[in-house]
Design a protein around this motif. Structure first.
Motif, PDB file in Angstrom:
ATOM      1  N   MET A   1      -4.047   2.274  19.819  1.00  0.00           N
ATOM      2  CA  MET A   1      -2.609   2.537  19.724  1.00  0.00           C
ATOM      3  C   MET A   1      -2.328   3.236  18.392  1.00  0.00           C
ATOM      4  SD  MET A   1       0.418  -0.218  20.322  1.00  0.00           S
ATOM      5  CE  MET A   1      -0.255  -0.757  21.878  1.00  0.00           C
ATOM      6  N   SER A   2      -1.552   4.303  18.453  1.00  0.00           N
ATOM      7  CA  SER A   2      -1.346   5.058  17.221  1.00  0.00           C
ATOM      8  C   SER A   2       0.027   4.756  16.617  1.00  0.00           C
ATOM      9  CB  SER A   2      -1.489   6.548  17.499  1.00  0.00           C
ATOM     10  OG  SER A   2      -0.531   6.928  18.457  1.00  0.00           O
ATOM     11  N   GLY A   3       0.173   5.125  15.385  1.00  0.00           N
ATOM     12  CA  GLY A   3       1.427   4.913  14.680  1.00  0.00           C
ATOM     13  C   GLY A   3       1.323   5.558  13.315  1.00  0.00           C
ATOM     14  N   GLY A   4       2.421   5.556  12.616  1.00  0.00           N
ATOM     15  CA  GLY A   4       2.440   6.201  11.308  1.00  0.00           C
ATOM     16  C   GLY A   4       2.950   5.271  10.228  1.00  0.00           C
ATOM     17  N   PRO A   5       3.180   5.819   9.070  1.00  0.00           N
ATOM     18  CA  PRO A   5       3.613   5.006   7.939  1.00  0.00           C
ATOM     19  C   PRO A   5       4.923   4.262   8.190  1.00  0.00           C
ATOM     20  CG  PRO A   5       3.081   7.248   7.264  1.00  0.00           C
ATOM     21  CD  PRO A   5       2.971   7.231   8.729  1.00  0.00           C
ATOM     22  N   ASP A   6       5.841   4.889   8.943  1.00  0.00           N
ATOM     23  CA  ASP A   6       7.101   4.175   9.231  1.00  0.00           C
ATOM     24  C   ASP A   6       6.823   2.917  10.037  1.00  0.00           C
ATOM     25  OD1 ASP A   6       8.435   6.077   7.934  1.00  0.00           O
ATOM     26  OD2 ASP A   6       9.330   7.040   9.710  1.00  0.00           O
ATOM     27  N   ASP A   7       5.897   3.055  11.000  1.00  0.00           N
ATOM     28  CA  ASP A   7       5.534   1.881  11.817  1.00  0.00           C
ATOM     29  C   ASP A   7       4.863   0.817  10.957  1.00  0.00           C
ATOM     30  OD1 ASP A   7       6.152   3.068  14.520  1.00  0.00           O
ATOM     31  OD2 ASP A   7       4.699   4.515  13.761  1.00  0.00           O
ATOM     32  N   LEU A   8       4.023   1.286  10.035  1.00  0.00           N
ATOM     33  CA  LEU A   8       3.348   0.336   9.139  1.00  0.00           C
ATOM     34  C   LEU A   8       4.389  -0.438   8.325  1.00  0.00           C
ATOM     35  CD1 LEU A   8       0.332  -0.342   8.108  1.00  0.00           C
ATOM     36  CD2 LEU A   8       1.034   0.913   6.075  1.00  0.00           C
ATOM     37  N   ALA A   9       5.362   0.305   7.814  1.00  0.00           N
ATOM     38  CA  ALA A   9       6.397  -0.349   7.001  1.00  0.00           C
ATOM     39  C   ALA A   9       7.195  -1.336   7.847  1.00  0.00           C
ATOM     40  CB  ALA A   9       7.319   0.714   6.391  1.00  0.00           C
ATOM     41  N   ARG A  10       7.575  -0.915   9.052  1.00  0.00           N
ATOM     42  CA  ARG A  10       8.468  -1.719   9.883  1.00  0.00           C
ATOM     43  C   ARG A  10       7.752  -2.930  10.483  1.00  0.00           C
ATOM     44  NH1 ARG A  10       9.459  -0.827  15.031  1.00  0.00           N
ATOM     45  NH2 ARG A  10       8.407   1.179  14.932  1.00  0.00           N
ATOM     46  N   LYS A  11       6.484  -2.723  10.931  1.00  0.00           N
ATOM     47  CA  LYS A  11       5.799  -3.821  11.650  1.00  0.00           C
ATOM     48  C   LYS A  11       4.952  -4.697  10.742  1.00  0.00           C
ATOM     49  CE  LYS A  11       5.224  -1.196  15.917  1.00  0.00           C
ATOM     50  NZ  LYS A  11       4.220  -0.547  16.761  1.00  0.00           N
ATOM     51  N   VAL A  12       4.524  -4.144   9.618  1.00  0.00           N
ATOM     52  CA  VAL A  12       3.556  -4.900   8.802  1.00  0.00           C
ATOM     53  C   VAL A  12       4.135  -5.258   7.427  1.00  0.00           C
ATOM     54  CG1 VAL A  12       1.239  -4.859   7.771  1.00  0.00           C
ATOM     55  CG2 VAL A  12       1.626  -3.763   9.987  1.00  0.00           C
ATOM     56  N   LEU A  13       4.575  -4.246   6.694  1.00  0.00           N
ATOM     57  CA  LEU A  13       4.963  -4.514   5.301  1.00  0.00           C
ATOM     58  C   LEU A  13       6.277  -5.293   5.226  1.00  0.00           C
ATOM     59  CD1 LEU A  13       4.018  -1.073   3.655  1.00  0.00           C
ATOM     60  CD2 LEU A  13       2.630  -3.129   3.902  1.00  0.00           C
ATOM     61  N   GLN A  14       7.295  -4.798   5.932  1.00  0.00           N
ATOM     62  CA  GLN A  14       8.614  -5.461   5.792  1.00  0.00           C
ATOM     63  C   GLN A  14       8.626  -6.896   6.323  1.00  0.00           C
ATOM     64  OE1 GLN A  14      10.999  -2.405   7.591  1.00  0.00           O
ATOM     65  NE2 GLN A  14      10.725  -1.057   5.810  1.00  0.00           N
ATOM     66  N   PRO A  15       8.005  -7.189   7.464  1.00  0.00           N
ATOM     67  CA  PRO A  15       8.022  -8.593   7.927  1.00  0.00           C
ATOM     68  C   PRO A  15       7.024  -9.506   7.220  1.00  0.00           C
ATOM     69  CG  PRO A  15       7.320  -7.097   9.710  1.00  0.00           C
ATOM     70  CD  PRO A  15       7.388  -6.291   8.459  1.00  0.00           C
ATOM     71  N   GLY A  16       6.416  -9.038   6.132  1.00  0.00           N
ATOM     72  CA  GLY A  16       5.498  -9.905   5.383  1.00  0.00           C
ATOM     73  C   GLY A  16       4.180 -10.130   6.096  1.00  0.00           C
ATOM     74  N   GLN A  17       3.744  -9.180   6.920  1.00  0.00           N
ATOM     75  CA  GLN A  17       2.497  -9.350   7.687  1.00  0.00           C
ATOM     76  C   GLN A  17       1.300  -8.641   7.053  1.00  0.00           C
ATOM     77  OE1 GLN A  17       1.832 -11.454  10.329  1.00  0.00           O
ATOM     78  NE2 GLN A  17       3.743 -12.223   9.508  1.00  0.00           N
ATOM     79  N   CYS A  18       1.501  -8.052   5.879  1.00  0.00           N
ATOM     80  CA  CYS A  18       0.376  -7.372   5.212  1.00  0.00           C
ATOM     81  C   CYS A  18      -0.608  -8.424   4.693  1.00  0.00           C
ATOM     82  CB  CYS A  18       0.921  -6.528   4.060  1.00  0.00           C
ATOM     83  SG  CYS A  18      -0.372  -5.877   2.993  1.00  0.00           S
ATOM     84  N   ALA A  19      -1.897  -8.207   4.982  1.00  0.00           N
ATOM     85  CA  ALA A  19      -2.928  -9.152   4.554  1.00  0.00           C
ATOM     86  C   ALA A  19      -3.427  -8.842   3.146  1.00  0.00           C
ATOM     87  CB  ALA A  19      -4.086  -9.129   5.540  1.00  0.00           C
ATOM     88  N   GLY A  20      -3.006  -7.711   2.595  1.00  0.00           N
ATOM     89  CA  GLY A  20      -3.403  -7.382   1.222  1.00  0.00           C
ATOM     90  C   GLY A  20      -4.858  -6.978   1.095  1.00  0.00           C
ATOM     91  N   CYS A  21      -5.410  -6.371   2.148  1.00  0.00           N
ATOM     92  CA  CYS A  21      -6.851  -6.046   2.108  1.00  0.00           C
ATOM     93  C   CYS A  21      -7.153  -4.923   1.121  1.00  0.00           C
ATOM     94  CB  CYS A  21      -7.354  -5.687   3.502  1.00  0.00           C
ATOM     95  SG  CYS A  21      -6.843  -4.063   4.122  1.00  0.00           S
ATOM     96  N   GLY A  22      -6.193  -3.995   0.955  1.00  0.00           N
ATOM     97  CA  GLY A  22      -6.361  -2.923  -0.037  1.00  0.00           C
ATOM     98  C   GLY A  22      -6.890  -1.622   0.527  1.00  0.00           C
ATOM     99  N   LEU A  23      -7.199  -1.572   1.844  1.00  0.00           N
ATOM    100  CA  LEU A  23      -7.826  -0.349   2.357  1.00  0.00           C
ATOM    101  C   LEU A  23      -6.852   0.827   2.433  1.00  0.00           C
ATOM    102  CD1 LEU A  23     -10.436   0.902   3.263  1.00  0.00           C
ATOM    103  CD2 LEU A  23      -9.994   0.148   5.585  1.00  0.00           C
ATOM    104  N   CYS A  24      -5.589   0.557   2.717  1.00  0.00           N
ATOM    105  CA  CYS A  24      -4.637   1.674   2.840  1.00  0.00           C
ATOM    106  C   CYS A  24      -4.310   2.290   1.474  1.00  0.00           C
ATOM    107  CB  CYS A  24      -3.355   1.231   3.546  1.00  0.00           C
ATOM    108  SG  CYS A  24      -2.388   0.024   2.613  1.00  0.00           S
ATOM    109  N   LEU A  25      -4.462   1.502   0.423  1.00  0.00           N
ATOM    110  CA  LEU A  25      -4.188   2.024  -0.918  1.00  0.00           C
ATOM    111  C   LEU A  25      -5.208   3.129  -1.192  1.00  0.00           C
ATOM    112  CD1 LEU A  25      -3.897  -1.457  -2.599  1.00  0.00           C
ATOM    113  CD2 LEU A  25      -1.997   0.051  -2.008  1.00  0.00           C
TER     114      LEU A  25
END
Ligand SMILES: Cc1cc2nc3c(=O)[nH]c(=O)nc-3n(C[C@H](O)[C@H](O)[C@H](O)COP(=O)(O)OP(=O)(O)OC[C@H]3O[C@@H](n4cnc5c(N)ncnc54)[C@H](O)[C@@H]3O)c2cc1C
Length: 365
Positions: A1-25
């Protein structure tokens, strides 16, 4: 399933679902980390992005991942693929002493670096009780300096970018289960070669058991408890936080730290690094040993070589303890399925009905 940075922000970062793995940095200049919290400082506007593809918290087909990592569906829906489950420990006294438990992780990495099987290892450094940082070890001494568990979500996969920038390959990665999954997503993502990163340069992945990581506010809590004392080691028993200091042992009920558990960890489906080549945890009762789950052929080959070289010793996993491990893992998975069912369409877990039934014994979680 594809998505972009907006999806990442909306589905992962904003709801506190980021695991902090560091790979996207370092994949994108608009993603930054502040005290283990990943933030998007500007919307880049792309409809599809590598950040979304490699994130362990974007939709992940678990069975597809099993097939791509191990070439087959799993027989054990609780513990995942495994060839052997053992107790193990490092034989070198200095590694056993520096390691969190039996020092198996440090011993395997030092062994691989020492033999030149990998040129670097993606690890996590930091003094006990202080916020950790990503580290790229290039020799056994540097690997040993990273021994010991740091109980927060260090974005250590940043060091993978550093390795790639410096042309250091192949590398080994040591990470929490979310980090293992991120590396596996990277390894099978097509088109990422455009970046300096390529997952195939990862020779093998050692995963840690991890039922949760703590928010960095935990370090301020620790400092308030220990005052001027020097923190030598931080550990958890099933009931207690144990802080060894130069002025003695301090113990607190584990309930006192539950409030620091990272929200994303409450929805983690994988406490035993199911997609790693080998996964390493505590034994929960003998801190001189580790639980070692040998999952892949590569992991098996690494362990065989380390045993032949006398670097690691093993003994059978006590059969009476296996149900305890299985129950703890199953309960964690069931809690996550419930939380994810409540989350509905934004759930990152993609599991077939058959898979759910095998796990829960019923049709719905
Ligand atoms: C946040 C966290 C939670 C954990 N929870 C559990 C648990 O619930 N049950 C259980 O059995 N085991 C848990 N573990 C694993 C356990 O603490 C040991 O790391 C594991 O048993 C390996 O022991 P060792 O003696 O071989 O480690 P060592 O030889 O000391 O090596 C430890 C390795 O872990 C890496 N590391 C340290 N901190 C981190 C971090 N924050 N993120 C990624 N890598 C890191 C270091 O780079 C080092 O290579 C957890 C570990 C972490 C980091």
């Amino acid at each position: 399933m594809s998505g972009g940075p907006d999806d990442l922000a909306r589905k992962v970062l904003q709801p506190g679902q980021c695991a902090g793995c560091g790979l996207c940095l370092d994949l994108c200049p608009y993603l930054q980390v502040v005290e283990e919290k990943v933030v998007m400082i500007h919307p880049c506007g792309l409809k599809e992005g590598d950040c979304y593809r490699v994130c362990p918290r974007t939709p992940t087909d678990w069975e597809d991942m099993d097939r791509s990592v191990f070439g087959a569906a799993r027989a054990d829906h609780v513990l995942g693929h495994h060839r052997e489950i053992l107790f193990a420990r490092a034989t070198a006294p200095e590694i056993a002493a520096a390691g969190q438990y039996g020092g198996v992780v440090s011993a395997l990495i030092a062994f691989a670096l020492g033999r030149g099987e990998v040129r670097g290892a993606v690890l996590t450094a930091g003094a006990p009780g202080e916020m950790p940082r990503p580290a790229l070890a290039e020799n056994p001494e540097e690997a040993l300096a990273c021994a010991g568990s740091k109980y927060s979500a260090a974005p250590s996969l940043r060091a993978l970018h550093e390795a790639a920038r410096r042309g250091l390959e192949p590398v080994a990665v040591v990470g929490r289960p979310c980090q293992v999954l991120a590396v596996r997503k990277l390894q099978r993502a097509r088109g990422l070669e455009a970046h300096h990163l390529a997952g195939r340069k990862v020779a093998w992945v050692t995963g840690l058991f991890c039922f949760w990581a703590l928010d960095p506010a935990f370090y301020a809590f620790l400092r308030a408890k220990t005052g001027d004392a020097r923190i030598l080691r931080v550990d958890f028993s099933p009931d207690s936080l144990l802080v060894h200091t130069d002025r003695g042992l301090l113990s607190e009920p584990v309930d006192k730290v539950r409030g620091f558990v990272r929200p994303a960890c409450r929805e983690c489906f994988d406490p035993t690094s199911e997609f790693a080549d080998v996964a390493v945890g505590s034994t929960e009762y003998d801190e001189a040993w580790n639980t070692l789950v040998v999952r892949s052929e590569r992991g098996e080959a690494l362990l065989r070589a380390a045993r032949e070289a006398g670097v690691i010793e093993v003994k059978p996993y006590p059969p009476e303890r296996l149900p305890l491990l299985r129950t703890a893992v199953l309960n964690k998975k069931l809690r996550t399925l419930e939380a994810q069912a409540a989350r509905g369409e934004s759930s990152h877990l993609q599991l077939s009905e058959g898979y759910r039934r095998a796990l829960t014994g019923r049709d719905q979680p």
